[in-house]
Write an enzyme that holds these catalytic residues in place. Structure first.
Site, PDB file in Angstrom:
ATOM      1  N   LYS A  22     -25.246  26.317  -6.160  1.00 37.99           N
ATOM      2  CA  LYS A  22     -23.904  26.096  -5.589  1.00 37.99           C
ATOM      3  C   LYS A  22     -23.811  24.733  -4.910  1.00 37.99           C
ATOM      4  O   LYS A  22     -22.865  23.978  -5.135  1.00 37.99           O
ATOM      5  CB  LYS A  22     -23.576  27.195  -4.578  1.00 37.99           C
ATOM      6  N   ASN A  23     -24.776  24.417  -4.070  1.00 39.07           N
ATOM      7  CA  ASN A  23     -24.663  23.185  -3.289  1.00 39.07           C
ATOM      8  C   ASN A  23     -24.821  21.928  -4.142  1.00 39.07           C
ATOM      9  O   ASN A  23     -24.286  20.874  -3.800  1.00 39.07           O
ATOM     10  CB  ASN A  23     -25.643  23.196  -2.120  1.00 39.07           C
ATOM     11  N   ARG A  96     -16.579  23.691   3.201  1.00 42.60           N
ATOM     12  CA  ARG A  96     -17.082  22.493   3.854  1.00 42.60           C
ATOM     13  C   ARG A  96     -17.258  21.355   2.846  1.00 42.60           C
ATOM     14  O   ARG A  96     -17.053  20.192   3.176  1.00 42.60           O
ATOM     15  CB  ARG A  96     -18.414  22.834   4.511  1.00 42.60           C
ATOM     16  N   CYS A 120     -18.639  27.880   6.548  1.00 44.92           N
ATOM     17  CA  CYS A 120     -19.117  28.965   7.391  1.00 44.92           C
ATOM     18  C   CYS A 120     -19.192  28.521   8.836  1.00 44.92           C
ATOM     19  O   CYS A 120     -19.549  27.380   9.126  1.00 44.92           O
ATOM     20  CB  CYS A 120     -20.503  29.404   6.934  1.00 44.92           C
ATOM     21  N   ARG A 125     -20.494  21.688  13.260  1.00 46.57           N
ATOM     22  CA  ARG A 125     -20.941  20.970  12.060  1.00 46.57           C
ATOM     23  C   ARG A 125     -20.117  19.698  11.944  1.00 46.57           C
ATOM     24  O   ARG A 125     -19.163  19.612  11.189  1.00 46.57           O
ATOM     25  CB  ARG A 125     -20.790  21.858  10.821  1.00 46.57           C
ATOM     26  N   PRO A 126     -20.498  18.683  12.718  1.00 51.60           N
ATOM     27  CA  PRO A 126     -19.712  17.449  12.715  1.00 51.60           C
ATOM     28  C   PRO A 126     -19.881  16.677  11.400  1.00 51.60           C
ATOM     29  O   PRO A 126     -20.773  16.987  10.601  1.00 51.60           O
ATOM     30  CB  PRO A 126     -20.326  16.660  13.872  1.00 51.60           C
ATOM     31  N   ILE A 127     -19.023  15.682  11.195  1.00 54.61           N
ATOM     32  CA  ILE A 127     -19.207  14.811  10.029  1.00 54.61           C
ATOM     33  C   ILE A 127     -19.333  13.354  10.482  1.00 54.61           C
ATOM     34  O   ILE A 127     -19.027  12.429   9.742  1.00 54.61           O
ATOM     35  CB  ILE A 127     -18.096  14.981   8.954  1.00 54.61           C
ATOM     36  N   ASP A 128     -19.813  13.188  11.728  1.00 57.42           N
ATOM     37  CA  ASP A 128     -19.927  11.826  12.262  1.00 57.42           C
ATOM     38  C   ASP A 128     -20.842  10.941  11.422  1.00 57.42           C
ATOM     39  O   ASP A 128     -20.582   9.743  11.246  1.00 57.42           O
ATOM     40  CB  ASP A 128     -20.411  11.868  13.717  1.00 57.42           C
ATOM     41  N   ASP A 309     -30.789  28.059   5.050  1.00 61.35           N
ATOM     42  CA  ASP A 309     -29.969  29.001   4.291  1.00 61.35           C
ATOM     43  C   ASP A 309     -30.740  30.267   3.887  1.00 61.35           C
ATOM     44  O   ASP A 309     -30.159  31.184   3.300  1.00 61.35           O
ATOM     45  CB  ASP A 309     -29.394  28.326   3.033  1.00 61.35           C
ATOM     46  N   ILE A 331     -31.950  23.795  12.519  1.00 60.53           N
ATOM     47  CA  ILE A 331     -30.909  22.973  11.878  1.00 60.53           C
ATOM     48  C   ILE A 331     -29.526  23.233  12.493  1.00 60.53           C
ATOM     49  O   ILE A 331     -28.814  22.308  12.836  1.00 60.53           O
ATOM     50  CB  ILE A 331     -30.843  23.235  10.347  1.00 60.53           C
ATOM     51  N   ARG A 401     -18.525  33.528  -1.791  1.00 63.55           N
ATOM     52  CA  ARG A 401     -18.476  32.060  -1.814  1.00 63.55           C
ATOM     53  C   ARG A 401     -19.677  31.487  -2.539  1.00 63.55           C
ATOM     54  O   ARG A 401     -19.592  30.398  -3.117  1.00 63.55           O
ATOM     55  CB  ARG A 401     -18.475  31.511  -0.383  1.00 63.55           C
TER      56      ARG A 401
END
Ligand code: UD1
Length: 434
Positions: A22-23, A96, A120, A125-128, A309, A331, A401
């Protein structure tokens, strides 16, 4: 509302075939719109996350056609690459990986306008790091009202980017944008997960020049255009690991097919510590467990460490092992939300900060449960399959998902699981004579 109805207690036995990762698929499908030529992607898992991403791509003008359930043809030539381009629909905020469209569109059109990612709820869960990467390549990035990320650049220029935290998403996203930037980009402290290598291999098949994926330094030499390609996605490490943990927790014997055993090493090694047998073949693994399991210690880490995961699934198996196990999540915060549900099934778990201290119990009893996220949902399915009696699990949309045909695959292994959606079907399942 759909629920899983599960009657536990049967050791799972037989064979299961693992779907595409999936990822990896999420990165690859987003990357596919970076060329105006046709791209054929095989082994795409038929799960709601990939379908949601494909819908969002269609909504901005990409042509998407399924040749069969796992093969998708994508043509990104119809996307309007001007300032009218905006990715926002009711679904995209739920996943995400919508953030990969920022890197892909910024690279191709020097402009992206994408609704902020959801996914999820497993902590902040930043995206900086993604944003810092795009800015270092020369883009101006703003988060505008309505929760959208707007990234634009006159020119994208290769640069040296150091990631303070190892991030799968930031590594892939920067790689996407850098592929069509001018000059050379170096990503240091890059993530090394198998799906990063898969996305890089796919981009290279389209004509990109990426070296070092799978190590912590990735070098991207920008190219001016990408061309069409055919590509097959690697097997899903986490789906495979989930079935491995399921085989162990139910004291079963399962041949897990279509895997890359190397990607499973961290998982296999912990299951062996617990007393399970894992036999590796070229593209499959057999996992067997009978009798008592032993406790162990697990700490989640970036690849090649133990995957976050898989944390909930192995913790579930550890609840049924002799002695005291320690599971440390390094994590994400907030990834122990399944613990309260397992406790209701009879587990003995104490959470202190990012550590779960598990005292083994002889068994679980069935209960009414709620999935809090994708992997937590999978863990509850494992627990219910190992439990005495009947369990019902709510919010299975999370599980859908990321797991293709989860219930069908489990039934083929002898597990008693059905999707029920009414009081009548719940009662029918409960009364079913076994
Ligand atoms: C991806 C996977 C997810 C997996 C995770 C870790 C996808 C679609 N999802 O998520 O299933 O659990 O990798 O293997 O591939 N971080 C920052 N700033 C950022 C980005 C991340 O601080 O800009 C932090 C996160 O909060 C987290 C850590 O970095 O603590 C790792 O996150 P990351 O690897 O980015 O996870 P995702 O890409 O979101």
């Amino acid at each position: 509302m759909e629920q899983y109805a599960i009657r536990g207690g049967t050791p799972l036995e037989g064979e299961v075939t693992i779907a595409g990762a999936k990822n990896a698929a999420l990165g690859i499908l987003a990357a596919a719109i970076m060329t105006d030529e046709e791209v054929v992607v095989e082994n795409v898992p038929f799960v709601s996350d990939t379908r949601t991403l494909l819908k969002a791509m269609e909504n901005i003008g990409a042509k998407v056609r399924y040749l069969d359930r796992h093969t998708v043809v994508i043509n990104g030539s119809g996307i309007r690459g001007d300032r009218g381009l905006s990715v926002d629909d009711e679904y995209i905020r739920k996943i995400r990986a919508s953030y990969y469209l920022i890197g892909a569109l910024l690279g191709k059109y020097r402009y992206a306008n994408v609704a902020l990612p959801g996914g999820c709820d497993i902590g902040s869960r930043p995206i900086d790091l993604h944003i810092k990467g795009f800015e270092t390549l020369g883009a101006k990035v703003d988060i505008v009202s309505g929760g959208k990320v707007v990234a634009e650049a006159e020119e994208l220029t290769g640069a040296h980017i150091y990631l303070d935290t190892v991030s799968v998403g930031a590594t892939i996203n920067i790689m996407l944008a850098a592929t069509l930037a001018e000059g050379k980009t170096t990503i240091e402290n890059a993530a090394k997960e198998p799906h990063i290598v898969d996305v890089a291999n796919f981009l290279n098949t389209m004509g990109a020049n990426i070296k070092g994926a799978g190590t912590d330094v990735i070098r991207v030499r920008g190219v001016s255009r990408l061309h069409g390609a055919e590509y097959s996605i690697i097997p899903d490490q986490i789906e495979a690991g989930t079935f491995m943990a399921m085989a162990v927790a139910t004291r079963g014997n399962v041949l897990i097919r279509n895997v890359i055993p190397k990607h499973l090493e961290a998982i296999s090694s912990k299951l062996v510590d617990m007393g399970a047998r894992v036999i590796e073949y070229d593209d499959s693994v057999r996992v067997m467990a009978d009798g008592a399991l032993r406790s162990t210690q697990v700490k989640t880490l970036p690849y090649p460490g133990f995957p976050t995961d898989m944390q909930a699934q192995i913790a579930t198996a550890l609840c049924l092992s002799d002695g005291i196990s320690i599971v440390t999540e390094s994590i994400f915060e907030n990834r122990f939300r399944y613990v309260a549900e397992l406790i209701r099934m009879g587990a003995k778990i104490r959470v202190e900060g990012n550590t779960a201290i598990i005292t083994g119990v002889p068994g679980f009893t069935g209960a009414n449960l709620t999935a809090s996220d994708l992997r937590a949902g999978a863990a509850l399915v494992i627990a219910a399959l190992a439990a005495e009696g009947v369990s019902f699990i709510d919010d299975i949309q999370y599980v859908k998902r990321g797991y293709e045909d989860f219930d069908t695959k489990i039934r083929a292994l002898g597990g008693e699981i059905e999707i029920v959606d009414s009081e009548r079907s719940r009662q029918k399942f409960k009364l079913k004579v076994v």
